[in-house]
Design a protein around this motif. Sequence first.
Motif, mmCIF file in Angstrom:
data_model
loop_
_atom_site.group_PDB
_atom_site.id
_atom_site.type_symbol
_atom_site.label_atom_id
_atom_site.label_comp_id
_atom_site.label_asym_id
_atom_site.label_seq_id
_atom_site.Cartn_x
_atom_site.Cartn_y
_atom_site.Cartn_z
ATOM 1 N N ARG A 88 6.489 5.788 -0.958
ATOM 2 C CA ARG A 88 6.666 5.179 0.355
ATOM 3 C C ARG A 88 5.588 4.115 0.504
ATOM 4 O O ARG A 88 4.446 4.336 0.171
ATOM 5 C CB ARG A 88 6.546 6.233 1.441
ATOM 6 C CG ARG A 88 7.594 7.314 1.273
ATOM 7 C CD ARG A 88 7.526 8.297 2.390
ATOM 8 N NE ARG A 88 7.895 7.666 3.652
ATOM 9 C CZ ARG A 88 7.797 8.299 4.812
ATOM 10 N NH1 ARG A 88 7.305 9.512 4.865
ATOM 11 N NH2 ARG A 88 8.172 7.703 5.910
ATOM 12 N N TYR A 89 6.011 2.959 0.993
ATOM 13 C CA TYR A 89 5.085 1.829 1.021
ATOM 14 C C TYR A 89 5.040 1.145 2.375
ATOM 15 O O TYR A 89 5.977 1.221 3.155
ATOM 16 C CB TYR A 89 5.516 0.775 -0.001
ATOM 17 C CG TYR A 89 5.353 1.228 -1.421
ATOM 18 C CD1 TYR A 89 4.141 1.062 -2.081
ATOM 19 C CD2 TYR A 89 6.408 1.829 -2.099
ATOM 20 C CE1 TYR A 89 3.985 1.478 -3.397
ATOM 21 C CE2 TYR A 89 6.258 2.254 -3.411
ATOM 22 C CZ TYR A 89 5.045 2.079 -4.053
ATOM 23 O OH TYR A 89 4.893 2.494 -5.346
ATOM 24 N N VAL A 90 3.937 0.477 2.613
ATOM 25 C CA VAL A 90 3.903 -0.531 3.670
ATOM 26 C C VAL A 90 3.434 -1.841 3.028
ATOM 27 O O VAL A 90 2.752 -1.830 2.014
ATOM 28 C CB VAL A 90 2.946 -0.160 4.841
ATOM 29 C CG1 VAL A 90 3.431 1.064 5.586
ATOM 30 C CG2 VAL A 90 1.515 0.034 4.359
ATOM 31 N N LYS A 149 -6.380 5.963 5.067
ATOM 32 C CA LYS A 149 -5.462 6.889 4.401
ATOM 33 C C LYS A 149 -6.096 8.276 4.267
ATOM 34 O O LYS A 149 -5.457 9.287 4.486
ATOM 35 C CB LYS A 149 -5.109 6.366 3.003
ATOM 36 C CG LYS A 149 -3.863 5.512 3.007
ATOM 37 C CD LYS A 149 -3.788 4.621 1.792
ATOM 38 C CE LYS A 149 -3.319 5.330 0.555
ATOM 39 N NZ LYS A 149 -3.045 4.362 -0.534
ATOM 40 N N GLU A 176 6.938 -2.004 7.399
ATOM 41 C CA GLU A 176 7.519 -0.939 6.590
ATOM 42 C C GLU A 176 7.948 -1.462 5.220
ATOM 43 O O GLU A 176 8.422 -2.580 5.116
ATOM 44 C CB GLU A 176 8.795 -0.424 7.278
ATOM 45 C CG GLU A 176 8.639 -0.102 8.735
ATOM 46 C CD GLU A 176 8.405 1.371 8.959
ATOM 47 O OE1 GLU A 176 9.162 2.167 8.393
ATOM 48 O OE2 GLU A 176 7.437 1.702 9.665
ATOM 49 N N ARG A 189 5.035 6.410 9.388
ATOM 50 C CA ARG A 189 4.456 5.132 9.003
ATOM 51 C C ARG A 189 3.946 4.349 10.206
ATOM 52 O O ARG A 189 3.028 3.569 10.098
ATOM 53 C CB ARG A 189 5.499 4.307 8.257
ATOM 54 C CG ARG A 189 5.202 4.241 6.779
ATOM 55 C CD ARG A 189 6.169 3.339 6.084
ATOM 56 N NE ARG A 189 7.502 3.936 6.140
ATOM 57 C CZ ARG A 189 8.400 3.789 5.182
ATOM 58 N NH1 ARG A 189 8.117 3.097 4.107
ATOM 59 N NH2 ARG A 189 9.596 4.327 5.280
ATOM 60 N N LYS A 238 0.874 -1.177 0.000
ATOM 61 C CA LYS A 238 0.000 0.000 0.000
ATOM 62 C C LYS A 238 0.903 1.217 0.000
ATOM 63 O O LYS A 238 1.835 1.293 0.793
ATOM 64 C CB LYS A 238 -0.851 0.036 1.269
ATOM 65 C CG LYS A 238 -1.821 -1.097 1.370
ATOM 66 C CD LYS A 238 -3.097 -0.804 0.589
ATOM 67 C CE LYS A 238 -3.857 -2.064 0.354
ATOM 68 N NZ LYS A 238 -4.271 -2.274 -1.020
ATOM 69 N N SER A 239 0.593 2.144 -0.883
ATOM 70 C CA SER A 239 1.409 3.357 -0.863
ATOM 71 C C SER A 239 0.928 4.225 0.290
ATOM 72 O O SER A 239 -0.235 4.184 0.687
ATOM 73 C CB SER A 239 1.294 4.100 -2.175
ATOM 74 O OG SER A 239 -0.032 4.551 -2.337
ATOM 75 N N PHE A 240 1.852 4.949 0.837
ATOM 76 C CA PHE A 240 1.567 5.732 2.023
ATOM 77 C C PHE A 240 2.063 7.144 1.789
ATOM 78 O O PHE A 240 3.222 7.352 1.458
ATOM 79 C CB PHE A 240 2.264 5.076 3.216
ATOM 80 C CG PHE A 240 2.506 5.990 4.372
ATOM 81 C CD1 PHE A 240 1.457 6.375 5.177
ATOM 82 C CD2 PHE A 240 3.780 6.454 4.643
ATOM 83 C CE1 PHE A 240 1.670 7.213 6.250
ATOM 84 C CE2 PHE A 240 4.005 7.294 5.715
ATOM 85 C CZ PHE A 240 2.945 7.671 6.507
ATOM 86 N N ARG A 241 1.156 8.077 1.926
ATOM 87 C CA ARG A 241 1.488 9.494 1.797
ATOM 88 C C ARG A 241 2.066 9.838 0.429
ATOM 89 O O ARG A 241 1.352 9.925 -0.528
ATOM 90 C CB ARG A 241 2.457 9.882 2.885
ATOM 91 C CG ARG A 241 1.879 10.984 3.741
ATOM 92 C CD ARG A 241 2.808 11.223 4.833
ATOM 93 N NE ARG A 241 2.594 12.470 5.488
ATOM 94 C CZ ARG A 241 3.347 12.874 6.484
ATOM 95 N NH1 ARG A 241 4.352 12.125 6.879
ATOM 96 N NH2 ARG A 241 3.106 14.010 7.058
ATOM 97 N N PHE A 264 0.480 5.207 10.791
ATOM 98 C CA PHE A 264 -0.338 4.614 9.724
ATOM 99 C C PHE A 264 -0.565 3.129 10.008
ATOM 100 O O PHE A 264 -1.675 2.611 9.894
ATOM 101 C CB PHE A 264 0.382 4.827 8.391
ATOM 102 C CG PHE A 264 -0.383 4.362 7.184
ATOM 103 C CD1 PHE A 264 -1.708 4.686 7.007
ATOM 104 C CD2 PHE A 264 0.256 3.602 6.208
ATOM 105 C CE1 PHE A 264 -2.400 4.265 5.882
ATOM 106 C CE2 PHE A 264 -0.424 3.175 5.081
ATOM 107 C CZ PHE A 264 -1.747 3.498 4.926
ATOM 108 N N LYS A 265 0.499 2.456 10.433
ATOM 109 C CA LYS A 265 0.408 1.036 10.765
ATOM 110 C C LYS A 265 -0.583 0.802 11.905
ATOM 111 O O LYS A 265 -1.445 -0.069 11.828
ATOM 112 C CB LYS A 265 1.794 0.508 11.174
ATOM 113 C CG LYS A 265 2.624 0.038 10.016
ATOM 114 C CD LYS A 265 4.102 -0.067 10.369
ATOM 115 C CE LYS A 265 4.383 -1.076 11.456
ATOM 116 N NZ LYS A 265 5.841 -1.185 11.728
#
Length: 408
Positions: A168-170, A379, A186, A388, A161-164, A391-392
Amino acid sequence: MKDRQLYQQILGITTPWFVAEVELDLEAEEVHVHLAHQQASWPCAECGKPCPLHDHQNERTWRHLDTCQYRTLLHAELPRTRCEEHGVRVVDIPWAESYGRFTALFERLVIDWLEAASQQAVADRMGLSWDEVHGIMQRAVKRGLKRREAEPIPYIGVDEKSFRKRHRYVTVVSDINRSRVLYVSEDRKQTSLDSFWGTLTEEQLDSIEGVAMDMWEPYIDSTKEHLPEADEKIVFDKFHVAKHLGDAVDKVRRQENKQLREDGDDRLVGTKYDWLKGRDKFNHKRWRAFCRLRRSNLKTSRAWAMREQAMKLWDYCYPGAAENHFRWWYRWATHSRLEPMIDKAKMLKSHLKNILTYLTHPITNALSESLNSKIEWVKYTARGFRNRDNFKTAIYFHCGGLGLLPAT
Ligand SMILES: [Zn+2]
């Protein structure tokens, strides 16, 4: 305030604790409730054995549910016991978990609100800081993960999943049958997934029959390294394959459109999405126009037909028949002189074995679509997330299917 009995009842304070004093601060709109006890022996927080009272900690304060719209704070000096085996320990209290700054009932209310509103909205509503709300979420997630049982998980999905910002991914591992997130880490490297396998018991690892994922080498490598017979269990996600082929069709269209326009032919102008969407997304008129276009002698329509035929792989019941279909298709694609299609055909060939595992384990990452939309919601409401980790936590909170509420 005289009515200590009333406060004892509405706050749910039980023996050996009692309300010793209630102070009303009209100006600050606060109620301060002081709790006390007269007990000389307490169970050790570690082993439960009755132990003599050792001393008291300094006074601590907990935010409780508001009473009469006044912010209500509990105050108490917590007893410490001296256990022969465990030494000096603070006792367990019925209104909060150890070290919390809020009572269990207050945390329940915040958790309840968070299921429906963003962190910032809850913070504003409850007069808390963003960090305080996040602390409650973190404790809830910790609690929930600790309570989780080691159930069998026949089908899992691994997705990024892209983050921000875009890059950047998780990595998100989900339990496809129960539609919940099992693990978040992460990045999207091999190590991102490596750390997941260690959270499973031996029995859970044995219970895994299929793993849906994209054709992404780090995930493939990690799974092969940790999951016995991974070769039979990895299932490349149908929709990711469709996307790869769609990208190739689009590339062919762009190149062809450029050539056509140089010759004054604008048949392909404005048709980008027509080549990518399904029949159900067209209205009648547009579909008829598109049919004329795709029957014409265009490279793009050949590429489109190739994509359609490739997707028929998933309709077969028997791997042998599917392999025959693929062989025919591969020859067609690789002789098409359409570079983007040739590239993708080669990619599919090298991954074919684990595309066809779908016929044994019909799983895709889209099965957890409801989960995906929850993550999208996280998100969307997550504009305040500074890193992150936050977010997690929010993904576990909203998508983990966890028992989040404090016990009391
Ligand atoms: Zn003890």
